[in-house]
Design a protein around this motif. Structure first.
Motif, mmCIF file in Angstrom:
data_model
loop_
_atom_site.group_PDB
_atom_site.id
_atom_site.type_symbol
_atom_site.label_atom_id
_atom_site.label_comp_id
_atom_site.label_asym_id
_atom_site.label_seq_id
_atom_site.Cartn_x
_atom_site.Cartn_y
_atom_site.Cartn_z
ATOM 1 N N THR A 172 30.765 38.410 47.018
ATOM 2 C CA THR A 172 32.217 38.414 46.814
ATOM 3 C C THR A 172 32.603 38.375 45.339
ATOM 4 O OG1 THR A 172 32.217 36.003 47.078
ATOM 5 C CG2 THR A 172 32.675 37.324 49.039
ATOM 6 N N LEU A 175 32.950 41.960 41.978
ATOM 7 C CA LEU A 175 34.080 42.654 41.352
ATOM 8 C C LEU A 175 34.320 42.134 39.937
ATOM 9 C CD1 LEU A 175 36.077 44.868 42.270
ATOM 10 C CD2 LEU A 175 37.730 43.061 42.691
ATOM 11 N N THR A 176 34.290 40.816 39.757
ATOM 12 C CA THR A 176 34.489 40.240 38.424
ATOM 13 C C THR A 176 33.251 40.425 37.550
ATOM 14 O OG1 THR A 176 33.781 38.075 39.254
ATOM 15 C CG2 THR A 176 36.141 38.551 39.278
ATOM 16 N N GLU A 181 38.106 47.106 39.145
ATOM 17 C CA GLU A 181 39.475 46.821 39.558
ATOM 18 C C GLU A 181 39.791 47.546 40.856
ATOM 19 O OE1 GLU A 181 42.099 47.875 36.450
ATOM 20 O OE2 GLU A 181 41.404 46.331 35.054
ATOM 21 N N LEU A 182 40.687 46.929 41.609
ATOM 22 C CA LEU A 182 41.149 47.554 42.848
ATOM 23 C C LEU A 182 42.275 48.536 42.556
ATOM 24 C CD1 LEU A 182 41.253 44.559 45.356
ATOM 25 C CD2 LEU A 182 39.979 46.688 45.675
ATOM 26 N N THR A 186 42.923 44.988 49.203
ATOM 27 C CA THR A 186 42.376 43.676 48.835
ATOM 28 C C THR A 186 40.856 43.765 48.758
ATOM 29 O OG1 THR A 186 42.278 43.011 51.166
ATOM 30 C CG2 THR A 186 44.288 42.461 49.939
ATOM 31 N N TRP A 187 40.283 42.774 48.087
ATOM 32 C CA TRP A 187 38.837 42.697 47.953
ATOM 33 C C TRP A 187 38.271 41.791 49.051
ATOM 34 C CZ3 TRP A 187 34.853 45.114 46.471
ATOM 35 C CH2 TRP A 187 33.631 44.474 46.225
ATOM 36 N N LEU A 188 36.976 41.899 49.247
ATOM 37 C CA LEU A 188 36.313 41.078 50.258
ATOM 38 C C LEU A 188 36.302 39.603 49.820
ATOM 39 C CD1 LEU A 188 33.247 43.423 50.874
ATOM 40 C CD2 LEU A 188 35.269 43.204 52.318
ATOM 41 N N ASN A 189 36.419 38.722 50.798
ATOM 42 C CA ASN A 189 36.355 37.288 50.521
ATOM 43 C C ASN A 189 35.431 36.627 51.542
ATOM 44 O OD1 ASN A 189 37.975 36.945 52.908
ATOM 45 N ND2 ASN A 189 39.806 37.325 51.654
ATOM 46 N N VAL A 199 35.305 48.026 51.697
ATOM 47 C CA VAL A 199 36.032 48.493 50.511
ATOM 48 C C VAL A 199 35.333 49.754 50.033
ATOM 49 C CG1 VAL A 199 36.714 47.983 48.151
ATOM 50 C CG2 VAL A 199 36.792 46.185 49.881
ATOM 51 N N GLY A 230 40.375 48.014 51.247
ATOM 52 C CA GLY A 230 40.655 48.234 49.827
ATOM 53 C C GLY A 230 39.950 49.472 49.303
ATOM 54 N N LEU A 232 38.622 51.018 45.383
ATOM 55 C CA LEU A 232 38.375 50.649 43.993
ATOM 56 C C LEU A 232 38.783 51.756 43.034
ATOM 57 C CD1 LEU A 232 34.802 49.041 44.138
ATOM 58 C CD2 LEU A 232 37.005 47.859 44.070
#
Length: 265
Positions: A172, A175-176, A181-182, A186-189, A199, A230, A232
């Motif tokens: 999760t 991405l960072t 960036e999306l 939304t991104w996966l959590n 995504v 989402g 990307l």
């Protein structure tokens, strides 16, 4: 008294000194120096004052306006060209600095190599925790390629038309870690990573013809339908994500047969 020879002045014989002092040669030299100074004064050139310079310049501008205009135009074009060249080089340098900063000079990628016998090696399951214990490392994330898993828009697409898309199980925080960036969604959590949610990378979404995510937008990952949550933007630091479908690590292990070994850290 015997006759004496006088000089041309008529009062001093040769070799004698006149009453005012100096021989005939000295008087001749003094006379010549006076003549040279007089000639120098007569030949001294005249100098123009500031007012004269302005008047002469104004006459040239009035009598030849076209030449004056062309001269001013040439100077203006030259200055503009210099400013443009300097501005272009400065903007190019700034753009290069921005791209180098975006590439992340402190980002390292770990991938498996080969074994002593030449076979393909695999990163161990403990690779993430081992790298995370290294002092200078501030953040670690992982992706794992899910083998033999193809991505299709629907089940009616021929199996041969894979478009070269791959499926990855991701952590999760990836991405960072790669500064991606999306574009939308939304991104996966921790919650969606356990369920069939996906995504899409920028190129994967384009190839599948998906412009926006939603609860009714689904793609076939392997033999299961996943909801697109989402999309990307292009990832400069991880270009392999652009043409991939990204699913959570837990659902990849439970639903897609992923063995849990990361392929990149």
């Amino acid at each position: 008294m015997s006759p004496r020879t006088l000089d041309r002045a008529g009062d001093v014989p040769p070799g004698e000194t006149a009453a005012d002092g100096g021989t005939r040669r000295e008087r001749r030299e003094r006379r010549e120096r006076r003549e040279r100074r007089a000639d120098a004064r007569e030949l001294r050139p005249a100098r123009m004052g500031p007012g004269d310079v302005l008047r002469v310049g104004a006459v040239g501008l009035r009598t030849r306006p076209l030449r004056a205009f062309l001269s001013a135009l040439g100077i203006a074009i030259g200055i503009a060209a210099m400013v443009a060249v300097v501005g272009i080089s400065s903007s190019s340098r700034a753009e290069l600095d921005r791209r180098l900063s975006a590439l992340g000079t402190n980002l390292l990628t770990v991938s498996p190599g080969s074994t002593l016998t030449g076979g393909a090696a695999r990163l161990p399951l403990e690779a993430e925790s081992m790298v995370d214990r290294i002092g200078p490392v501030t953040e670690v994330s992982a992706i794992g390629e899910i083998p033999e898993t193809k991505i299709f828009r629907t089940g009616k697409i021929p199996k041969a038309e894979t478009n070269g898309l791959a499926a990855y199980a991701v952590r999760t925080n990836v991405l960072t870690a790669v500064a991606a960036e999306l574009r939308t969604g939304t991104w996966l959590n921790g919650a969606t990573g356990r369920y069939p949610a996906v995504v899409l990378g920028s190129e994967a979404a384009e190839l599948l013809g998906i412009g926006r995510p939603g609860p009714d937008v689904r793609v076939l990952v392997g033999d299961r339908l996943f909801t697109v949550v989402g999309i990307l933007e292009p990832a400069a630091l991880a270009p392999e994500l652009d043409d991939a479908a990204l699913v959570g690590w837990p659902v990849a292990e439970s639903a897609l047969g992923f063995d849990g070994h990361p392929t990149s850290l």
